[in-house]
Each structure stands twice: as structure tokens, then as C-alpha cells.
Design an enzyme around this catalytic site. Structure first.
Site: not given
Ligand code: PLP
Length: 435
Positions: A286-289, A325, A358
């Protein structure tokens, strides 16, 4: 110093960014041209990088081709999902919303896997109706709930128990999911008990086991450790007559943001394949990155240079609502001018790159040498393809950015920039309460 056209863009292997006469290009398209046409901030993705990553991962496993289910939460843009599906991959979803997107992207249900510690009854029904490949089940009560719903629908649910192997993947605390203290997965003792009682779950077909130990993991050792730990559950399950056929190793393959040296797909495959063969299981990943991280960049415009207390801030038009991130994980993203500065890269200019939001946490990058810059220049934030656009928000009344896909010499918008109307689209002023 070397000519400025050799700025470290070449370090970020593998991706399809390079400089043409000093100007940053994604594949064959000038990044500045896209920014000019679409405005900033804008996410830009390379078709070629994405496809190449799917190919590299698949190739590493050769004859043991895993079912690759791209993690939708890493990047859920419909065009990206369609492209991934076109490459023969499936999708890993974590909600009914992602199931809807997977369907809209044309993903065959037989290639959809569904994880989440909090699947609601309506989401379970939706997934059963769709006929997804399997539920990655995270607790005993969830298993009971899926069993009940499946029985009422007169069907059976394919299930992989998500095991918490209690393995530390040595990554950021917020992206560690495989140690016992986290909310994810089922401990091994409970899993074995559930498999022993499989007859109590007539609405369930137990097809395998699942582990996902975290994200941005640079070494295969934690994966190997996790497989060793679930092997026992697999064997015990089989011993009581449950034909467990699949092992889903989750995602988590790390990429290069700065100076990481993550395992290559080949090294990863070489480490896990012997165990996979020994256990006689079919593999799901299940790779995402790994697929989309380095395929994307966020382009922003410099608004002001602000001096304060010996510090120099580059105030840009992208903020933590556009890319969270750095604020959330302290993540590092390479930042570079889109057009080569005339004075050279490392002269006269160390900046903290900050957004307009802000919050003191709204810092995209700290202490970066970016040369002499004037307001109006464009900056590229690299490695922004994963957990970038999916984590955007309207905080501070900011419009979510546009997204663009580049393929060779061509490019197209794959998500329109939000409009002011989008900001209030779902708000209601109830006449019964407020006049
Ligand atoms: C987030 C997630 C993934 C993807 O992780 P990456 O680090 O992006 O590869 C895979 N599986 C599950 C269950 C996840 O929650």
C-alpha cells in the site's frame, strides 16, 4: 563556483525536474509558465515520475508481482487516482469518502482494500455493496460489526486482520503506527483468538493478515521484523483451518526529502521476498509516499522580504494550510528558486520561508540559502506530492490551491483553485435563530 544551472535539483533522484538555462522544468514544461497561467500557490505533478515509481516497485518483485494498492490519503486527486489505476494498481482507502473517490476514478472494486480504526456502519455497507477486495480489520468489535452487517446483507466480507506487530519503525512519532501504544491494529494474542473462533463469524471470510508499521521508513529491517512477528499468527490461523492466503505489508517506503538514503525497491524486495516465499502468501503493498512524494512540487510566490532581529524571513503566498508537513511533523522540504538568481545560489541570503497564516507554526522551511531574491520571484517546494494537497484546509479563509499534471510537453489543470464562493458554500445562516 560551478554555474548556477547545476543547483542540487539533480540530488533529488528520482524525479523529473531539471533546469533549462537555469529555469526549473517539470518534464519538458517551464514551471514558471504554469505558475503564470494558473497562479500561485499551485501543486505540480509529473506523470512520468509517478508512472516510473509504480513500475520500479513492481519490477523489483519480478514474478512475485504484488497487488499494489496506492494509498489514497497520500494524494486523492481524481486524475492522479485514475492514472495510478491505469497502471494496473488498486487503491488503499481509509473512509467512505475515499471509496467514493476510488469508484469515481474507475478503480475496479476487486483492487480496493479498506483500513481504518473507525469504520462506520454506512461505510461498511457501502464497501460491501461495492464488493471491495477486503477490509483490513483493526479490532474485535469492528470484526463483529462487519460480520453482523454482512449477514444482514446476506453476503460475506473478505477480511484481513490488521496486526499490530509492536515493531518500532524508527520514524516520526506521528507516523509510527506499529508499536503497541498506538491505536492501530490487533495484538497477536487477540488475533489468534479471533482466528480460532472463526466459526463464530459466518459473515466473514478471513483471507489474510495486514500490517502497516508507519511511514517514511528508510530501512527494510522493521518490515522484516514485522513479517516475522505476524508469521506466528499466520501459522496458528492456518493450523486451526483458516486458509490465510494474503499478506498485506502496508505502505511506508521512505523517499528522499533531504539526505535520507532509503532502501531501493530492489533492496526492499530482496529483504522481504524470502519470507514471503517461505510463508507461501501472496503480497499486497500500500505505498503512498513512495509513488507520489517526489512526483509533486508546490510553487509559491515571494511576497516580502522581512528583516527582524537579525533574521530574514521570506514571506510567501503558500502557508501551512497548503502544506502542513513542516508544521505538523517538522518535515524538511527542499526549497529552491524557480528561476536562477543572477547572483548565484549561495550568496547573500539565508531565509526562513514563512507563509501568511496567523500561527507561529506557519514556517515552511528554516535557514535556507536562496540567494538574493526580489518579491515576485517564484519558489519551488519539492517532495510535496504526498500528504500535501490531501491535507490542505481553508484555515484563515484561504482558498485551496490549484493542481496541475505535466506529461512531456503538455500540462493540464487537474484541480481548479477554489473560489471565494467555495469558502461559504456549506455555511447556513438559519433564519429561525438569527435575523
Ligand atoms: C497511510 C497508510 C499507507 C500509506 O503510507 P505511505 O507511507 O504513504 O506509503 C498505507 N497503508 C495504510 C493502512 C495507511 O494508513
Amino acid at each position: 563556483m560551478a554555474p548556477t544551472t547545476e543547483h542540487p535539483v539533480t540530488m533529488y533522484y528520482p524525479h523529473d525536474l531539471h533546469r533549462r538555462h537555469g529555469d526549473l522544468c517539470c518534464e519538458q514544461v517551464l514551471v514558471a509558465r504554469i505558475a503564470k497561467a494558473v497562479g500561485t500557490p499551485v501543486y505540480i505533478y509529473s506523470y512520468k515520475t509517478l508512472v516510473e515509481h509504480v513500475r520500479r516497485l513492481r519490477a523489483a518483485f519480478g514474478a512475485h508481482a504484488p497487488l499494489i494498492c496506492f494509498s489514497v490519503k497520500a494524494n486523492g486527486n481524481l486524475a492522479i487516482l485514475r492514472l495510478v489505476v491505469q497502471q494496473g494498481a488498486g487503491l488503499d482507502i481509509v473512509s467512505g469518502g475515499e471509496l467514493y473517490k476510488a469508484q469515481q476514478a474507475g478503480c475496479p472494486a476487486s483492487r480496493i482494500v479498506f483500513a481504518s480504526v473507525g469504520k462506520r456502519p454506512d461505510e461498511i455497507r457501502h464497501a460491501l455493496t461495492a464488493g471491495i477486495f477486503c477490509f483490513n480489520v483493526e479490532s474485535a468489535p469492528e470484526l463483529a460489526a462487519i460480520n453482523d452487517i454482512a449477514r444482514r446483507m446476506r453476503t460475506t466480507a473478505r477480511v484481513a486482520l490488521r496486526i499490530n506487530p509492536d515493531v518500532d519503525a524508527h520514524t516520526h512519532t506521528y507516523i509510527t503506527t506499529g508499536v503497541a501504544e498506538t491505536k492501530f491494529g490487533i495484538d497477536r494474542v487477540t488475533a489468534i483468538t479471533l482466528l480460532r473462533r472463526h466459526a463464530d463469524y459466518p459473515g466473514i471470510r478471513f483471507i489474510g493478515l495486514h500490517v502497516h508499521i508507519g511511514s517514511q521508513i528508510s530501512d527494510s529491517a522493521p518490515f522484516v521484523k514485522a513479517i516475522r512477528r505476524v508469521a506466528e499468527v499466520l501459522e496458528q490461523g492456518r493450523a486451526v483451518g483458516v486458509p490465510l492466503e494474503w499478506l498485506n505489508l502496508g505502505g511506508g517506503l521512505g523517499i528522499i526529502y533531504k539526505d535520507e538514503r532509503p532502501q531501493t525497491p530492489q533492496a526492499f524486495a530482496a529483504a522481504v521476498l524470502p519470507l514471503i516465499r517461505q510463508l507461501q502468501v501472496r503480497l499486497i503493498l500500500e505505498p503512498g509516499r513512495f509513488i507520489i512524494g517526489n512526483a509533486g512540487l508546490l510553487v509559491t510566490e515571494l511576497l516580502y522580504i522581512k528583516q527582524a532581529r537579525g533574521k530574514r524571513f521570506a514571506v510567501v503566498d503558500a502557508g501551512m494550510n497548503d502544506l502542513i508537513r513542516p508544521a505538523l511533523y517538522g518535515a524538511y522540504h527542499e526549497v529552491m528558486p524557480v528561476t536562477a538568481p543572477v547572483t548565484g545560489w549561495h550568496r547573500a541570503g539565508v531565509y526562513d520561508v514563512v507563509g501568511p497564516v496567523c500561527e507561529s507554526a506557519d514556517v515552511l522551511a528554516r535557514r535556507r540559502s536562496l540567494g538574493v531574491m526580489e518579491p515576485g520571484v517564484l519558489l519551488a517546494i519539492l517532495g510535496a506530492g504526498a500528504y500535501g494537497s490531501t491535507m490542505t484546509s481553508n484555515y484563515n479563509g484561504r482558498l485551496r490551491p490549484a493542481e496541475v499534471l505535466v506529461r512531456g510537453r503538455r500540462w493540464a489543470v487537474i484541480r481548479q483553485r477554489e473560489t471565494l464562493k467555495d469558502l461559504i458554500r456549506h455555511d447556513v445562516i438559519p433564519r429561525s435563530l438569527i435575523r
